[in-house]
Scaffold this motif. Sequence first.
Motif, PDB file in Angstrom:
ATOM      1  N   PRO A 122       0.811  -1.230   0.000  1.00 12.00           N
ATOM      2  CA  PRO A 122       0.000   0.000   0.000  1.00 12.00           C
ATOM      3  C   PRO A 122       0.840   1.274   0.000  1.00 12.00           C
ATOM      4  O   PRO A 122       0.351   2.320  -0.395  1.00 12.00           O
ATOM      5  N   TRP A 123       2.087   1.186   0.458  1.00 13.50           N
ATOM      6  CA  TRP A 123       2.882   2.416   0.554  1.00 13.50           C
ATOM      7  C   TRP A 123       3.717   2.684  -0.695  1.00 13.50           C
ATOM      8  O   TRP A 123       4.453   3.648  -0.745  1.00 13.50           O
ATOM      9  N   MET A 124       3.617   1.793  -1.677  1.00 16.85           N
ATOM     10  CA  MET A 124       4.387   2.018  -2.889  1.00 16.85           C
ATOM     11  C   MET A 124       3.442   2.372  -4.024  1.00 16.85           C
ATOM     12  O   MET A 124       2.342   1.832  -4.119  1.00 16.85           O
ATOM     13  N   THR A 125       3.910   3.237  -4.905  1.00 17.84           N
ATOM     14  CA  THR A 125       3.124   3.508  -6.092  1.00 17.84           C
ATOM     15  C   THR A 125       3.129   2.261  -6.970  1.00 17.84           C
ATOM     16  O   THR A 125       3.928   1.339  -6.763  1.00 17.84           O
ATOM     17  N   LEU A 126       2.250   2.265  -7.941  1.00 14.11           N
ATOM     18  CA  LEU A 126       2.163   1.154  -8.887  1.00 14.11           C
ATOM     19  C   LEU A 126       3.537   0.838  -9.483  1.00 14.11           C
ATOM     20  O   LEU A 126       4.006  -0.305  -9.493  1.00 14.11           O
ATOM     21  N   GLU A 127       4.188   1.884  -9.930  1.00 13.08           N
ATOM     22  CA  GLU A 127       5.522   1.807 -10.487  1.00 13.08           C
ATOM     23  C   GLU A 127       6.510   1.115  -9.532  1.00 13.08           C
ATOM     24  O   GLU A 127       7.217   0.181  -9.903  1.00 13.08           O
ATOM     25  N   ASP A 128       6.531   1.614  -8.291  1.00 11.86           N
ATOM     26  CA  ASP A 128       7.466   1.073  -7.307  1.00 11.86           C
ATOM     27  C   ASP A 128       7.143  -0.372  -6.975  1.00 11.86           C
ATOM     28  O   ASP A 128       8.031  -1.187  -6.725  1.00 11.86           O
ATOM     29  N   ASN A 129       5.854  -0.683  -6.947  1.00 12.47           N
ATOM     30  CA  ASN A 129       5.464  -2.057  -6.679  1.00 12.47           C
ATOM     31  C   ASN A 129       6.031  -2.996  -7.738  1.00 12.47           C
ATOM     32  O   ASN A 129       6.488  -4.096  -7.422  1.00 12.47           O
ATOM     33  N   ILE A 130       5.981  -2.543  -8.970  1.00 13.47           N
ATOM     34  CA  ILE A 130       6.482  -3.413 -10.039  1.00 13.47           C
ATOM     35  C   ILE A 130       8.006  -3.449 -10.029  1.00 13.47           C
ATOM     36  O   ILE A 130       8.621  -4.503 -10.181  1.00 13.47           O
ATOM     37  N   ALA A 131       8.589  -2.288  -9.772  1.00  7.61           N
ATOM     38  CA  ALA A 131      10.059  -2.223  -9.744  1.00  7.61           C
ATOM     39  C   ALA A 131      10.618  -3.117  -8.642  1.00  7.61           C
ATOM     40  O   ALA A 131      11.740  -3.617  -8.742  1.00  7.61           O
ATOM     41  N   LEU A 132       9.824  -3.343  -7.597  1.00 12.51           N
ATOM     42  CA  LEU A 132      10.297  -4.186  -6.490  1.00 12.51           C
ATOM     43  C   LEU A 132      10.792  -5.544  -6.984  1.00 12.51           C
ATOM     44  O   LEU A 132      11.776  -6.091  -6.489  1.00 12.51           O
ATOM     45  N   ALA A 133      10.107  -6.072  -7.999  1.00 12.75           N
ATOM     46  CA  ALA A 133      10.471  -7.391  -8.497  1.00 12.75           C
ATOM     47  C   ALA A 133      11.855  -7.377  -9.140  1.00 12.75           C
ATOM     48  O   ALA A 133      12.481  -8.414  -9.301  1.00 12.75           O
ATOM     49  N   GLY A 150      -2.046  -2.308 -19.508  1.00 12.60           N
ATOM     50  CA  GLY A 150      -3.001  -1.223 -19.749  1.00 12.60           C
ATOM     51  C   GLY A 150      -3.147  -0.256 -18.604  1.00 12.60           C
ATOM     52  O   GLY A 150      -4.237   0.258 -18.354  1.00 12.60           O
ATOM     53  N   LEU A 151      -2.060   0.010 -17.900  1.00 13.34           N
ATOM     54  CA  LEU A 151      -2.187   0.913 -16.753  1.00 13.34           C
ATOM     55  C   LEU A 151      -1.384   2.203 -16.945  1.00 13.34           C
ATOM     56  O   LEU A 151      -1.082   2.898 -15.969  1.00 13.34           O
ATOM     57  N   LYS A 152      -1.048   2.505 -18.176  1.00 17.09           N
ATOM     58  CA  LYS A 152      -0.352   3.764 -18.450  1.00 17.09           C
ATOM     59  C   LYS A 152      -1.137   4.920 -17.850  1.00 17.09           C
ATOM     60  O   LYS A 152      -2.366   4.953 -17.942  1.00 17.09           O
ATOM     61  N   GLY A 153      -0.447   5.843 -17.265  1.00 11.74           N
ATOM     62  CA  GLY A 153      -1.133   6.984 -16.644  1.00 11.74           C
ATOM     63  C   GLY A 153      -1.358   6.762 -15.153  1.00 11.74           C
ATOM     64  O   GLY A 153      -1.674   7.681 -14.421  1.00 11.74           O
ATOM     65  N   PHE A 154      -1.204   5.516 -14.703  1.00 14.61           N
ATOM     66  CA  PHE A 154      -1.415   5.242 -13.281  1.00 14.61           C
ATOM     67  C   PHE A 154      -0.111   4.887 -12.578  1.00 14.61           C
ATOM     68  O   PHE A 154      -0.126   4.336 -11.488  1.00 14.61           O
ATOM     69  N   GLU A 155       1.005   5.203 -13.223  1.00 14.28           N
ATOM     70  CA  GLU A 155       2.320   4.861 -12.663  1.00 14.28           C
ATOM     71  C   GLU A 155       2.468   5.323 -11.221  1.00 14.28           C
ATOM     72  O   GLU A 155       3.056   4.647 -10.388  1.00 14.28           O
ATOM     73  N   LYS A 156       1.952   6.517 -10.927  1.00 15.51           N
ATOM     74  CA  LYS A 156       2.179   7.095  -9.603  1.00 15.51           C
ATOM     75  C   LYS A 156       1.009   6.825  -8.651  1.00 15.51           C
ATOM     76  O   LYS A 156       0.954   7.394  -7.551  1.00 15.51           O
ATOM     77  N   ALA A 157       0.066   6.001  -9.084  1.00 13.59           N
ATOM     78  CA  ALA A 157      -1.091   5.742  -8.222  1.00 13.59           C
ATOM     79  C   ALA A 157      -0.717   4.782  -7.100  1.00 13.59           C
ATOM     80  O   ALA A 157       0.083   3.864  -7.288  1.00 13.59           O
ATOM     81  N   PHE A 158      -1.299   5.017  -5.928  1.00  8.39           N
ATOM     82  CA  PHE A 158      -1.159   4.060  -4.836  1.00  8.39           C
ATOM     83  C   PHE A 158      -2.235   2.987  -4.991  1.00  8.39           C
ATOM     84  O   PHE A 158      -3.301   3.254  -5.559  1.00  8.39           O
ATOM     85  N   PRO A 159      -1.980   1.799  -4.476  1.00  4.98           N
ATOM     86  CA  PRO A 159      -2.941   0.708  -4.662  1.00  4.98           C
ATOM     87  C   PRO A 159      -4.383   1.072  -4.313  1.00  4.98           C
ATOM     88  O   PRO A 159      -5.303   0.647  -4.995  1.00  4.98           O
ATOM     89  N   HIS A 160      -4.574   1.873  -3.240  1.00  2.00           N
ATOM     90  CA  HIS A 160      -5.969   2.145  -2.881  1.00  2.00           C
ATOM     91  C   HIS A 160      -6.663   3.032  -3.907  1.00  2.00           C
ATOM     92  O   HIS A 160      -7.861   3.255  -3.839  1.00  2.00           O
ATOM     93  N   GLN A 161      -5.899   3.534  -4.852  1.00  2.64           N
ATOM     94  CA  GLN A 161      -6.512   4.372  -5.881  1.00  2.64           C
ATOM     95  C   GLN A 161      -6.818   3.570  -7.154  1.00  2.64           C
ATOM     96  O   GLN A 161      -7.242   4.138  -8.156  1.00  2.64           O
ATOM     97  N   LEU A 162      -6.570   2.267  -7.089  1.00  4.29           N
ATOM     98  CA  LEU A 162      -6.813   1.434  -8.268  1.00  4.29           C
ATOM     99  C   LEU A 162      -8.101   0.639  -8.099  1.00  4.29           C
ATOM    100  O   LEU A 162      -8.509   0.331  -6.987  1.00  4.29           O
ATOM    101  N   SER A 163      -8.722   0.299  -9.213  1.00  3.63           N
ATOM    102  CA  SER A 163      -9.882  -0.590  -9.139  1.00  3.63           C
ATOM    103  C   SER A 163      -9.380  -2.011  -8.922  1.00  3.63           C
ATOM    104  O   SER A 163      -8.180  -2.294  -9.044  1.00  3.63           O
TER     105      SER A 163
END
Lengths: 251, 341, 262, 280, 280
Positions: free
Chosen positions: D105-116, D139-152
Amino acid sequence: MKPDLKLILSVSSPLLLLIVWQAVTAFKLFPPEVLVSPTAVVAAFGEVIATGELQRHLSESLTRLAGGFTTGASLGLLFGLALALSKTVEQVFGPTFQALRQIPVLAFIPMLILLLGIDEVFKIVIIAKAAFFPVALAAYDSVKGVPKSYFEVSSLYRAPWWVLISKILIPATIPNILAGVRLSLTRSWLVLVAAELIVADSGLGQMMEMGRQMFRLDIVMVGVIVAGVIGFGLDRLFQLLQAHALRWKTA
Amino acid sequence: GEKPASKPAAKLPETVTIAAISYTYQGKPTFNGLSQVVINQGWLEGELKKKGVALNWLPVPTSVGGPLINEGFAAKRIDFAGYGDFPALIAKSGGVDIRAITSSGQGNNAYLIVRKGLEAKSIEDLKGKSLAIHRGRPWELTLAKLLDSKGLKLTDFKIYNLNPQAAYSALAAGKVDAVFTLSEAILQEDKGAGTIIWSTKSNPEWKMRTGLFARTEFTTQNPELTQTVVNAYIKAAHWASQPENRAAFLELASRGNNPTSVLERDYANEGGDWKDHFSPIIDQGFVSHFDDVSKYTFENKLVQKEVASRDFIDPTFVNKGIDELGLTGFWKETPVTGPVQ
Amino acid sequence: MTLKTLNLNAFKPVWLLGLIPPVLFLLWWDHEAAKGGANALAFVSLAQVGQALIDMFSSGELALSYGSSLGRALSGLLIGGGIGTLVGIAMGLSKPVEWAASPIYNSFRQVPILGWLPLIGLWFGSGDLSKLIIVALSAFYPTVLYTFEGLKQVEARLLDVGRVYRLNGWQTFWRIQWPAALPSIFTGLFQALAFTWISTIGVELLFSSGAGLGAMMQQAQLQARLDIVLVCILFVGLTGFAINFLIKRLSQHVLSWRSVRA
Amino acid sequence: MDYVPHSQIPGHKVKQTGAVSLKGIKKQFNFKDRELKVLSEFSLDVQPGEFVSIVGPSGCGKSTLLRLIAGLDDTYDGTITLDGQRVAGTSLERGLVFQDHRLFPWMTLEDNIALALTNRQISKDAKAKLVADHIALVGLKGFEKAFPHQLSGGMAQRAAIARSLVNEPKVLLLDEPFGALDALTRVHLQGELQRIWLAQGSTMIMITHDVEEALYLGDRVVVMQANPGRITHTVDVNLPHPRDRASPVLHRLKDEILAELTNVPEAPNSVVRLIKGDDQ
Amino acid sequence: MDYVPHSQIPGHKVKQTGAVSLKGIKKQFNFKDRELKVLSEFSLDVQPGEFVSIVGPSGCGKSTLLRLIAGLDDTYDGTITLDGQRVAGTSLERGLVFQDHRLFPWMTLEDNIALALTNRQISKDAKAKLVADHIALVGLKGFEKAFPHQLSGGMAQRAAIARSLVNEPKVLLLDEPFGALDALTRVHLQGELQRIWLAQGSTMIMITHDVEEALYLGDRVVVMQANPGRITHTVDVNLPHPRDRASPVLHRLKDEILAELTNVPEAPNSVVRLIKGDDQ
Ligand SMILES: Nc1ncnc2c1ncn2[C@@H]1O[C@H](COP(=O)(O)OP(=O)(O)OP(=O)(O)O)[C@@H](O)[C@H]1O
Ligand SMILES: Nc1ncnc2c1ncn2[C@@H]1O[C@H](COP(=O)(O)OP(=O)(O)OP(=O)(O)O)[C@@H](O)[C@H]1O
Ligand SMILES: O=[N+]([O-])[O-]
Ligand SMILES: [Mg+2]
Ligand SMILES: [Mg+2]
């Protein structure tokens, strides 16, 4: 295997401390007038028990602690929850709470004496004040951190506030609230002893203070150890409570 | 007394540390009584500097002064301290080897103040009433003597163990009937909190005595340094004793808890001369006072060992200093010479 | 401030609600003070308090005492909080450290500070160092407790993710455990803040005298100068409030990822 | 049906490694006072580069199985090997898409993926590029900086898929990866997964409840039953990739599997009586 | 197609209440520095006792919509009414199954379900009976005392369904309730949901990604598109309940809806280049 190591470590570390202490005094690394030896403390222990002094002081202190701590901590819990849950309460009392919780109760003693006199009520109020704030803060801060989704489920089923608090918020925040309770116990002890210094004839604090005034550091150490052991025991109790409350994590 | 024959240290210590009761005045510590005069005179610092020794002052607050100084002596962190009879004796009895090397004059007055509206004229009238005193502090002895003289006991009162701050609040609030305390009582009376019905002015021999105490090990190893320190205190006493310095001294003293007006009253009506307040001389009165303290504390189980005055009082430095400074006969007391009995 | 930069919306008067309790309190206070008699001793009039504030301020005494207490409190918070966080981390990450340290920690924590005074006085003297140690100690306890608790509560399901991506010990700590524990660590910091203030005031009474609000208060009490006591209380409270506010801001920033109730 | 080696399927590159073998796996949970047998004598051999789909009723032990292969849990009996080597702990060679997304929850979408990619020895720029590519893939372009709670829900699931794909594990374990996705996104991501699989020659084991999906993607579909979890049926799908979803073979196999899945002794009964309701 | 009143569908009791009406709903999120328009001019009228299915691409605003109807979020423009009354806050009349299960981790399955009955004025025994019945309904007998982390993904989802059914709301909002379920369990629960719906005459609005499911259960299927979320198509299903899944009408409608759903200007491209992989 593992529990054995646990037992070994948790028993041996205090033991080691004791041995170091005994060694330091045996080799007279510090003047015995100030760093008394464990054996001297044991002797002093025997002395204050034989005269009944320890029992008297301890029962006085514990009675005060029980009254003040339970009142303060439970009111603190309620107030902290109210502060976290109600915007109005937060707006009206939030700033005062944040300022007041930083002020040592000892600073209010002249006023408190005027209002409450110098008897037991006064001491209990002082301890209650000290116990109140850590719990209130812990409750406030951790409820503020409870995920919104929990509130949503509760609101969906229109859980009344007491259900929200008892079944959802407290379980969700129990580790932090209990940590607050444990701190408030620490602070109650601290203030109790301080209060007993200022206005009391009895109590562990008084015993320690007299011990210090009379340069009986062995008696001070008896007080230190008794306070530590009792505090530790009470603290263990809270840890058990916490383990019980968190059994859903490991069950 | 017999002291272990230890050789004077070949090397001088780097510092000499003197602890004294102090107050905070305009954010800085101001010392009580003669210590501040010693500082202001600057003589001691200069003398020590000549010998390559630094002078270190340790200010201790009045409420915890006794224990702090005792612990400092025990830890060899301090060499000299100006403080009261009672805590010093406790330290000595507890095995900390210190001794009194000067007196600080006639001692401090104790007062009995009763709350407003209470019709009490004497301590006897307070029987069965509530009386606040801070247990373990030096003036407890004064109270004991007063009670003794009237055939009373502590148990004849409802005793509250309150520190002075709390006691004054309780007195003002009418929660205790009387407080036994030091000169701040005058201030409380001025504020209308109560009426003083008794003080040691009627019994000067019961005053609480203070003096300069020294770590014995230090005095035996550094007799010359000790002498210098004692001489500084004698010089300070001499300065304070001058009537023309009275105002200046009171101004210094008023930086503590009490304004000049209170100090004036504390010092007033004591008979004798102004200079009597400052006599450093250790006389028989000083010695017997300590005998009394020793007896009282032992009998009341406040200490575990009775302390013999001869082990505890050493007038040699002050006697020598008065001689050296040519002040023999300046103060009226008769010095104890030779071994203390 | 020009009219342009003055955003009127930011000045919604809700925060004024927070003034209700202090104002009511002051009114009650003044009422008590006006009663005179014994009350006048404990409840000095507000005018008198104001005068004391002005006097203390203009003599520079307040700034000196306040500065020295503030410095002590902040350095204690920094040192005690810093070491406490490290110890909490060690206990939270390593079971053996937890087992060995927690009995000692939990019993030492319960010993009233007073008990340590003789020992600390012996080892570190009765000067500023000892004062700092006590203040730091009081910040140390809460930070250890909350750091430890925070780390212990990290969900296993999140740690599993770290295992799948083979994060090493440091990476697991820095990327998962630390952020997960941060809310709790901040609670500890808020607790520590109050503890440092309380012990700062307390310790100034207990060790060598010198500049400080605690010493000032103590002396003012003996002198029956309640007005000075109140000015000190005012500064302790307001400063605590201000530091609390700053830490709150910081935490809101750092913890912005949380989806919590507004 | 005979097994068609992957090498014979056009476009499919097969690595020589990535063979997963499970032998006699037994797994149980201590559940209250009783023991819950979750897997019993479970054995399965997966060829290097094979795509195995697993279907089975809810609670039959599928997720448990993947956790064992991933190395997240080693309290079981039996042996699990990868290329003959016993599996011990986790490894970057074995990727896993969890059933719940488990984004931090504390990482943006981008950071979550980069973790791997934390432990991948490539340049920062290359990492950033990989992350951006995979975000676009799902298909999540534009949501790179979104936090998980901001995603559907579906977006979070796609982010989790991206995270597992980004470091190209030799064996990828997928636990209902497309469960929360709409038909279109699902088809798209199935296609992408297949494309990646074909290009990388990695081994895939995917749990799904969508039998069509299992058949469309899998070389083999394993059917499990519960109490205790075991394999009751295995279906080989000998069609080249990518397949025609409308193929009659797939339809026949689907019916076969559904029949197997619905062939349960006892289904829960309708036991709820409705006590409220004004119109009763 | 004409709308067939529910009262004409055999076995369907319809309440006079439960009409949900959404008019001109606009909803946006502040997302970083920009505004994300999630719903725009969204209007929908649901009859009392109607079953409306909603399908649409991931992230188009379906869950957001249900949250608004449930009263969990009131920061939107437009009006939402239930039986003509403006919706304000949550109400026991409007139930919701969240997309994620949202069971409380510290409560047993039983307690989680009982939570929904907190405000029901019935005896303790009746509550216990209701809870037990609903646990049986979703096939979780034997797991009454299990904590959520001891349940499989599908089991947790079923528990969440049981929780929402247990207090019989007038309007039930379901967010992909069967997403994590296997085919058999899914069919079973679809049947149960329909049975309950028919018996209670409640209004249901269900989000699903399974078009067949949407058609099998719904009186009407609403198709949404994203950016901003809006209704692009509505399909009335004029067949009596329970329906024949093999009905050609349903098949035709399914193709129609899938066509609508896949009719998107741009689908994400395959942009991921595979940089590792020894066989490139
Ligand atoms: N709290 C929030 N803050 C910012 N944006 C949000 C928030 N909640 C949802 N969104 C955005 O709103 C859009 C719609 O989300 P929603 O959850 O309604 O989608 P959905 O239709 O339910 O999708 P799915 O089928 O994937 O569950 C998404 O783009 C999402 O990123
Ligand atoms: N930590 C645990 N403790 C006790 N029982 C568990 C635990 N984890 C899983 N189980 C039980 O193991 C069984 C299998 O769970 P698993 O998650 O593997 O099922 P699954 O096949 O993935 O189901 P689904 O399709 O619903 O996700 C279930 O009955 C579950 O209750
Ligand atoms: O308020 N306290 O001083 O703890
Ligand atoms: Mg699963
Ligand atoms: Mg959704």
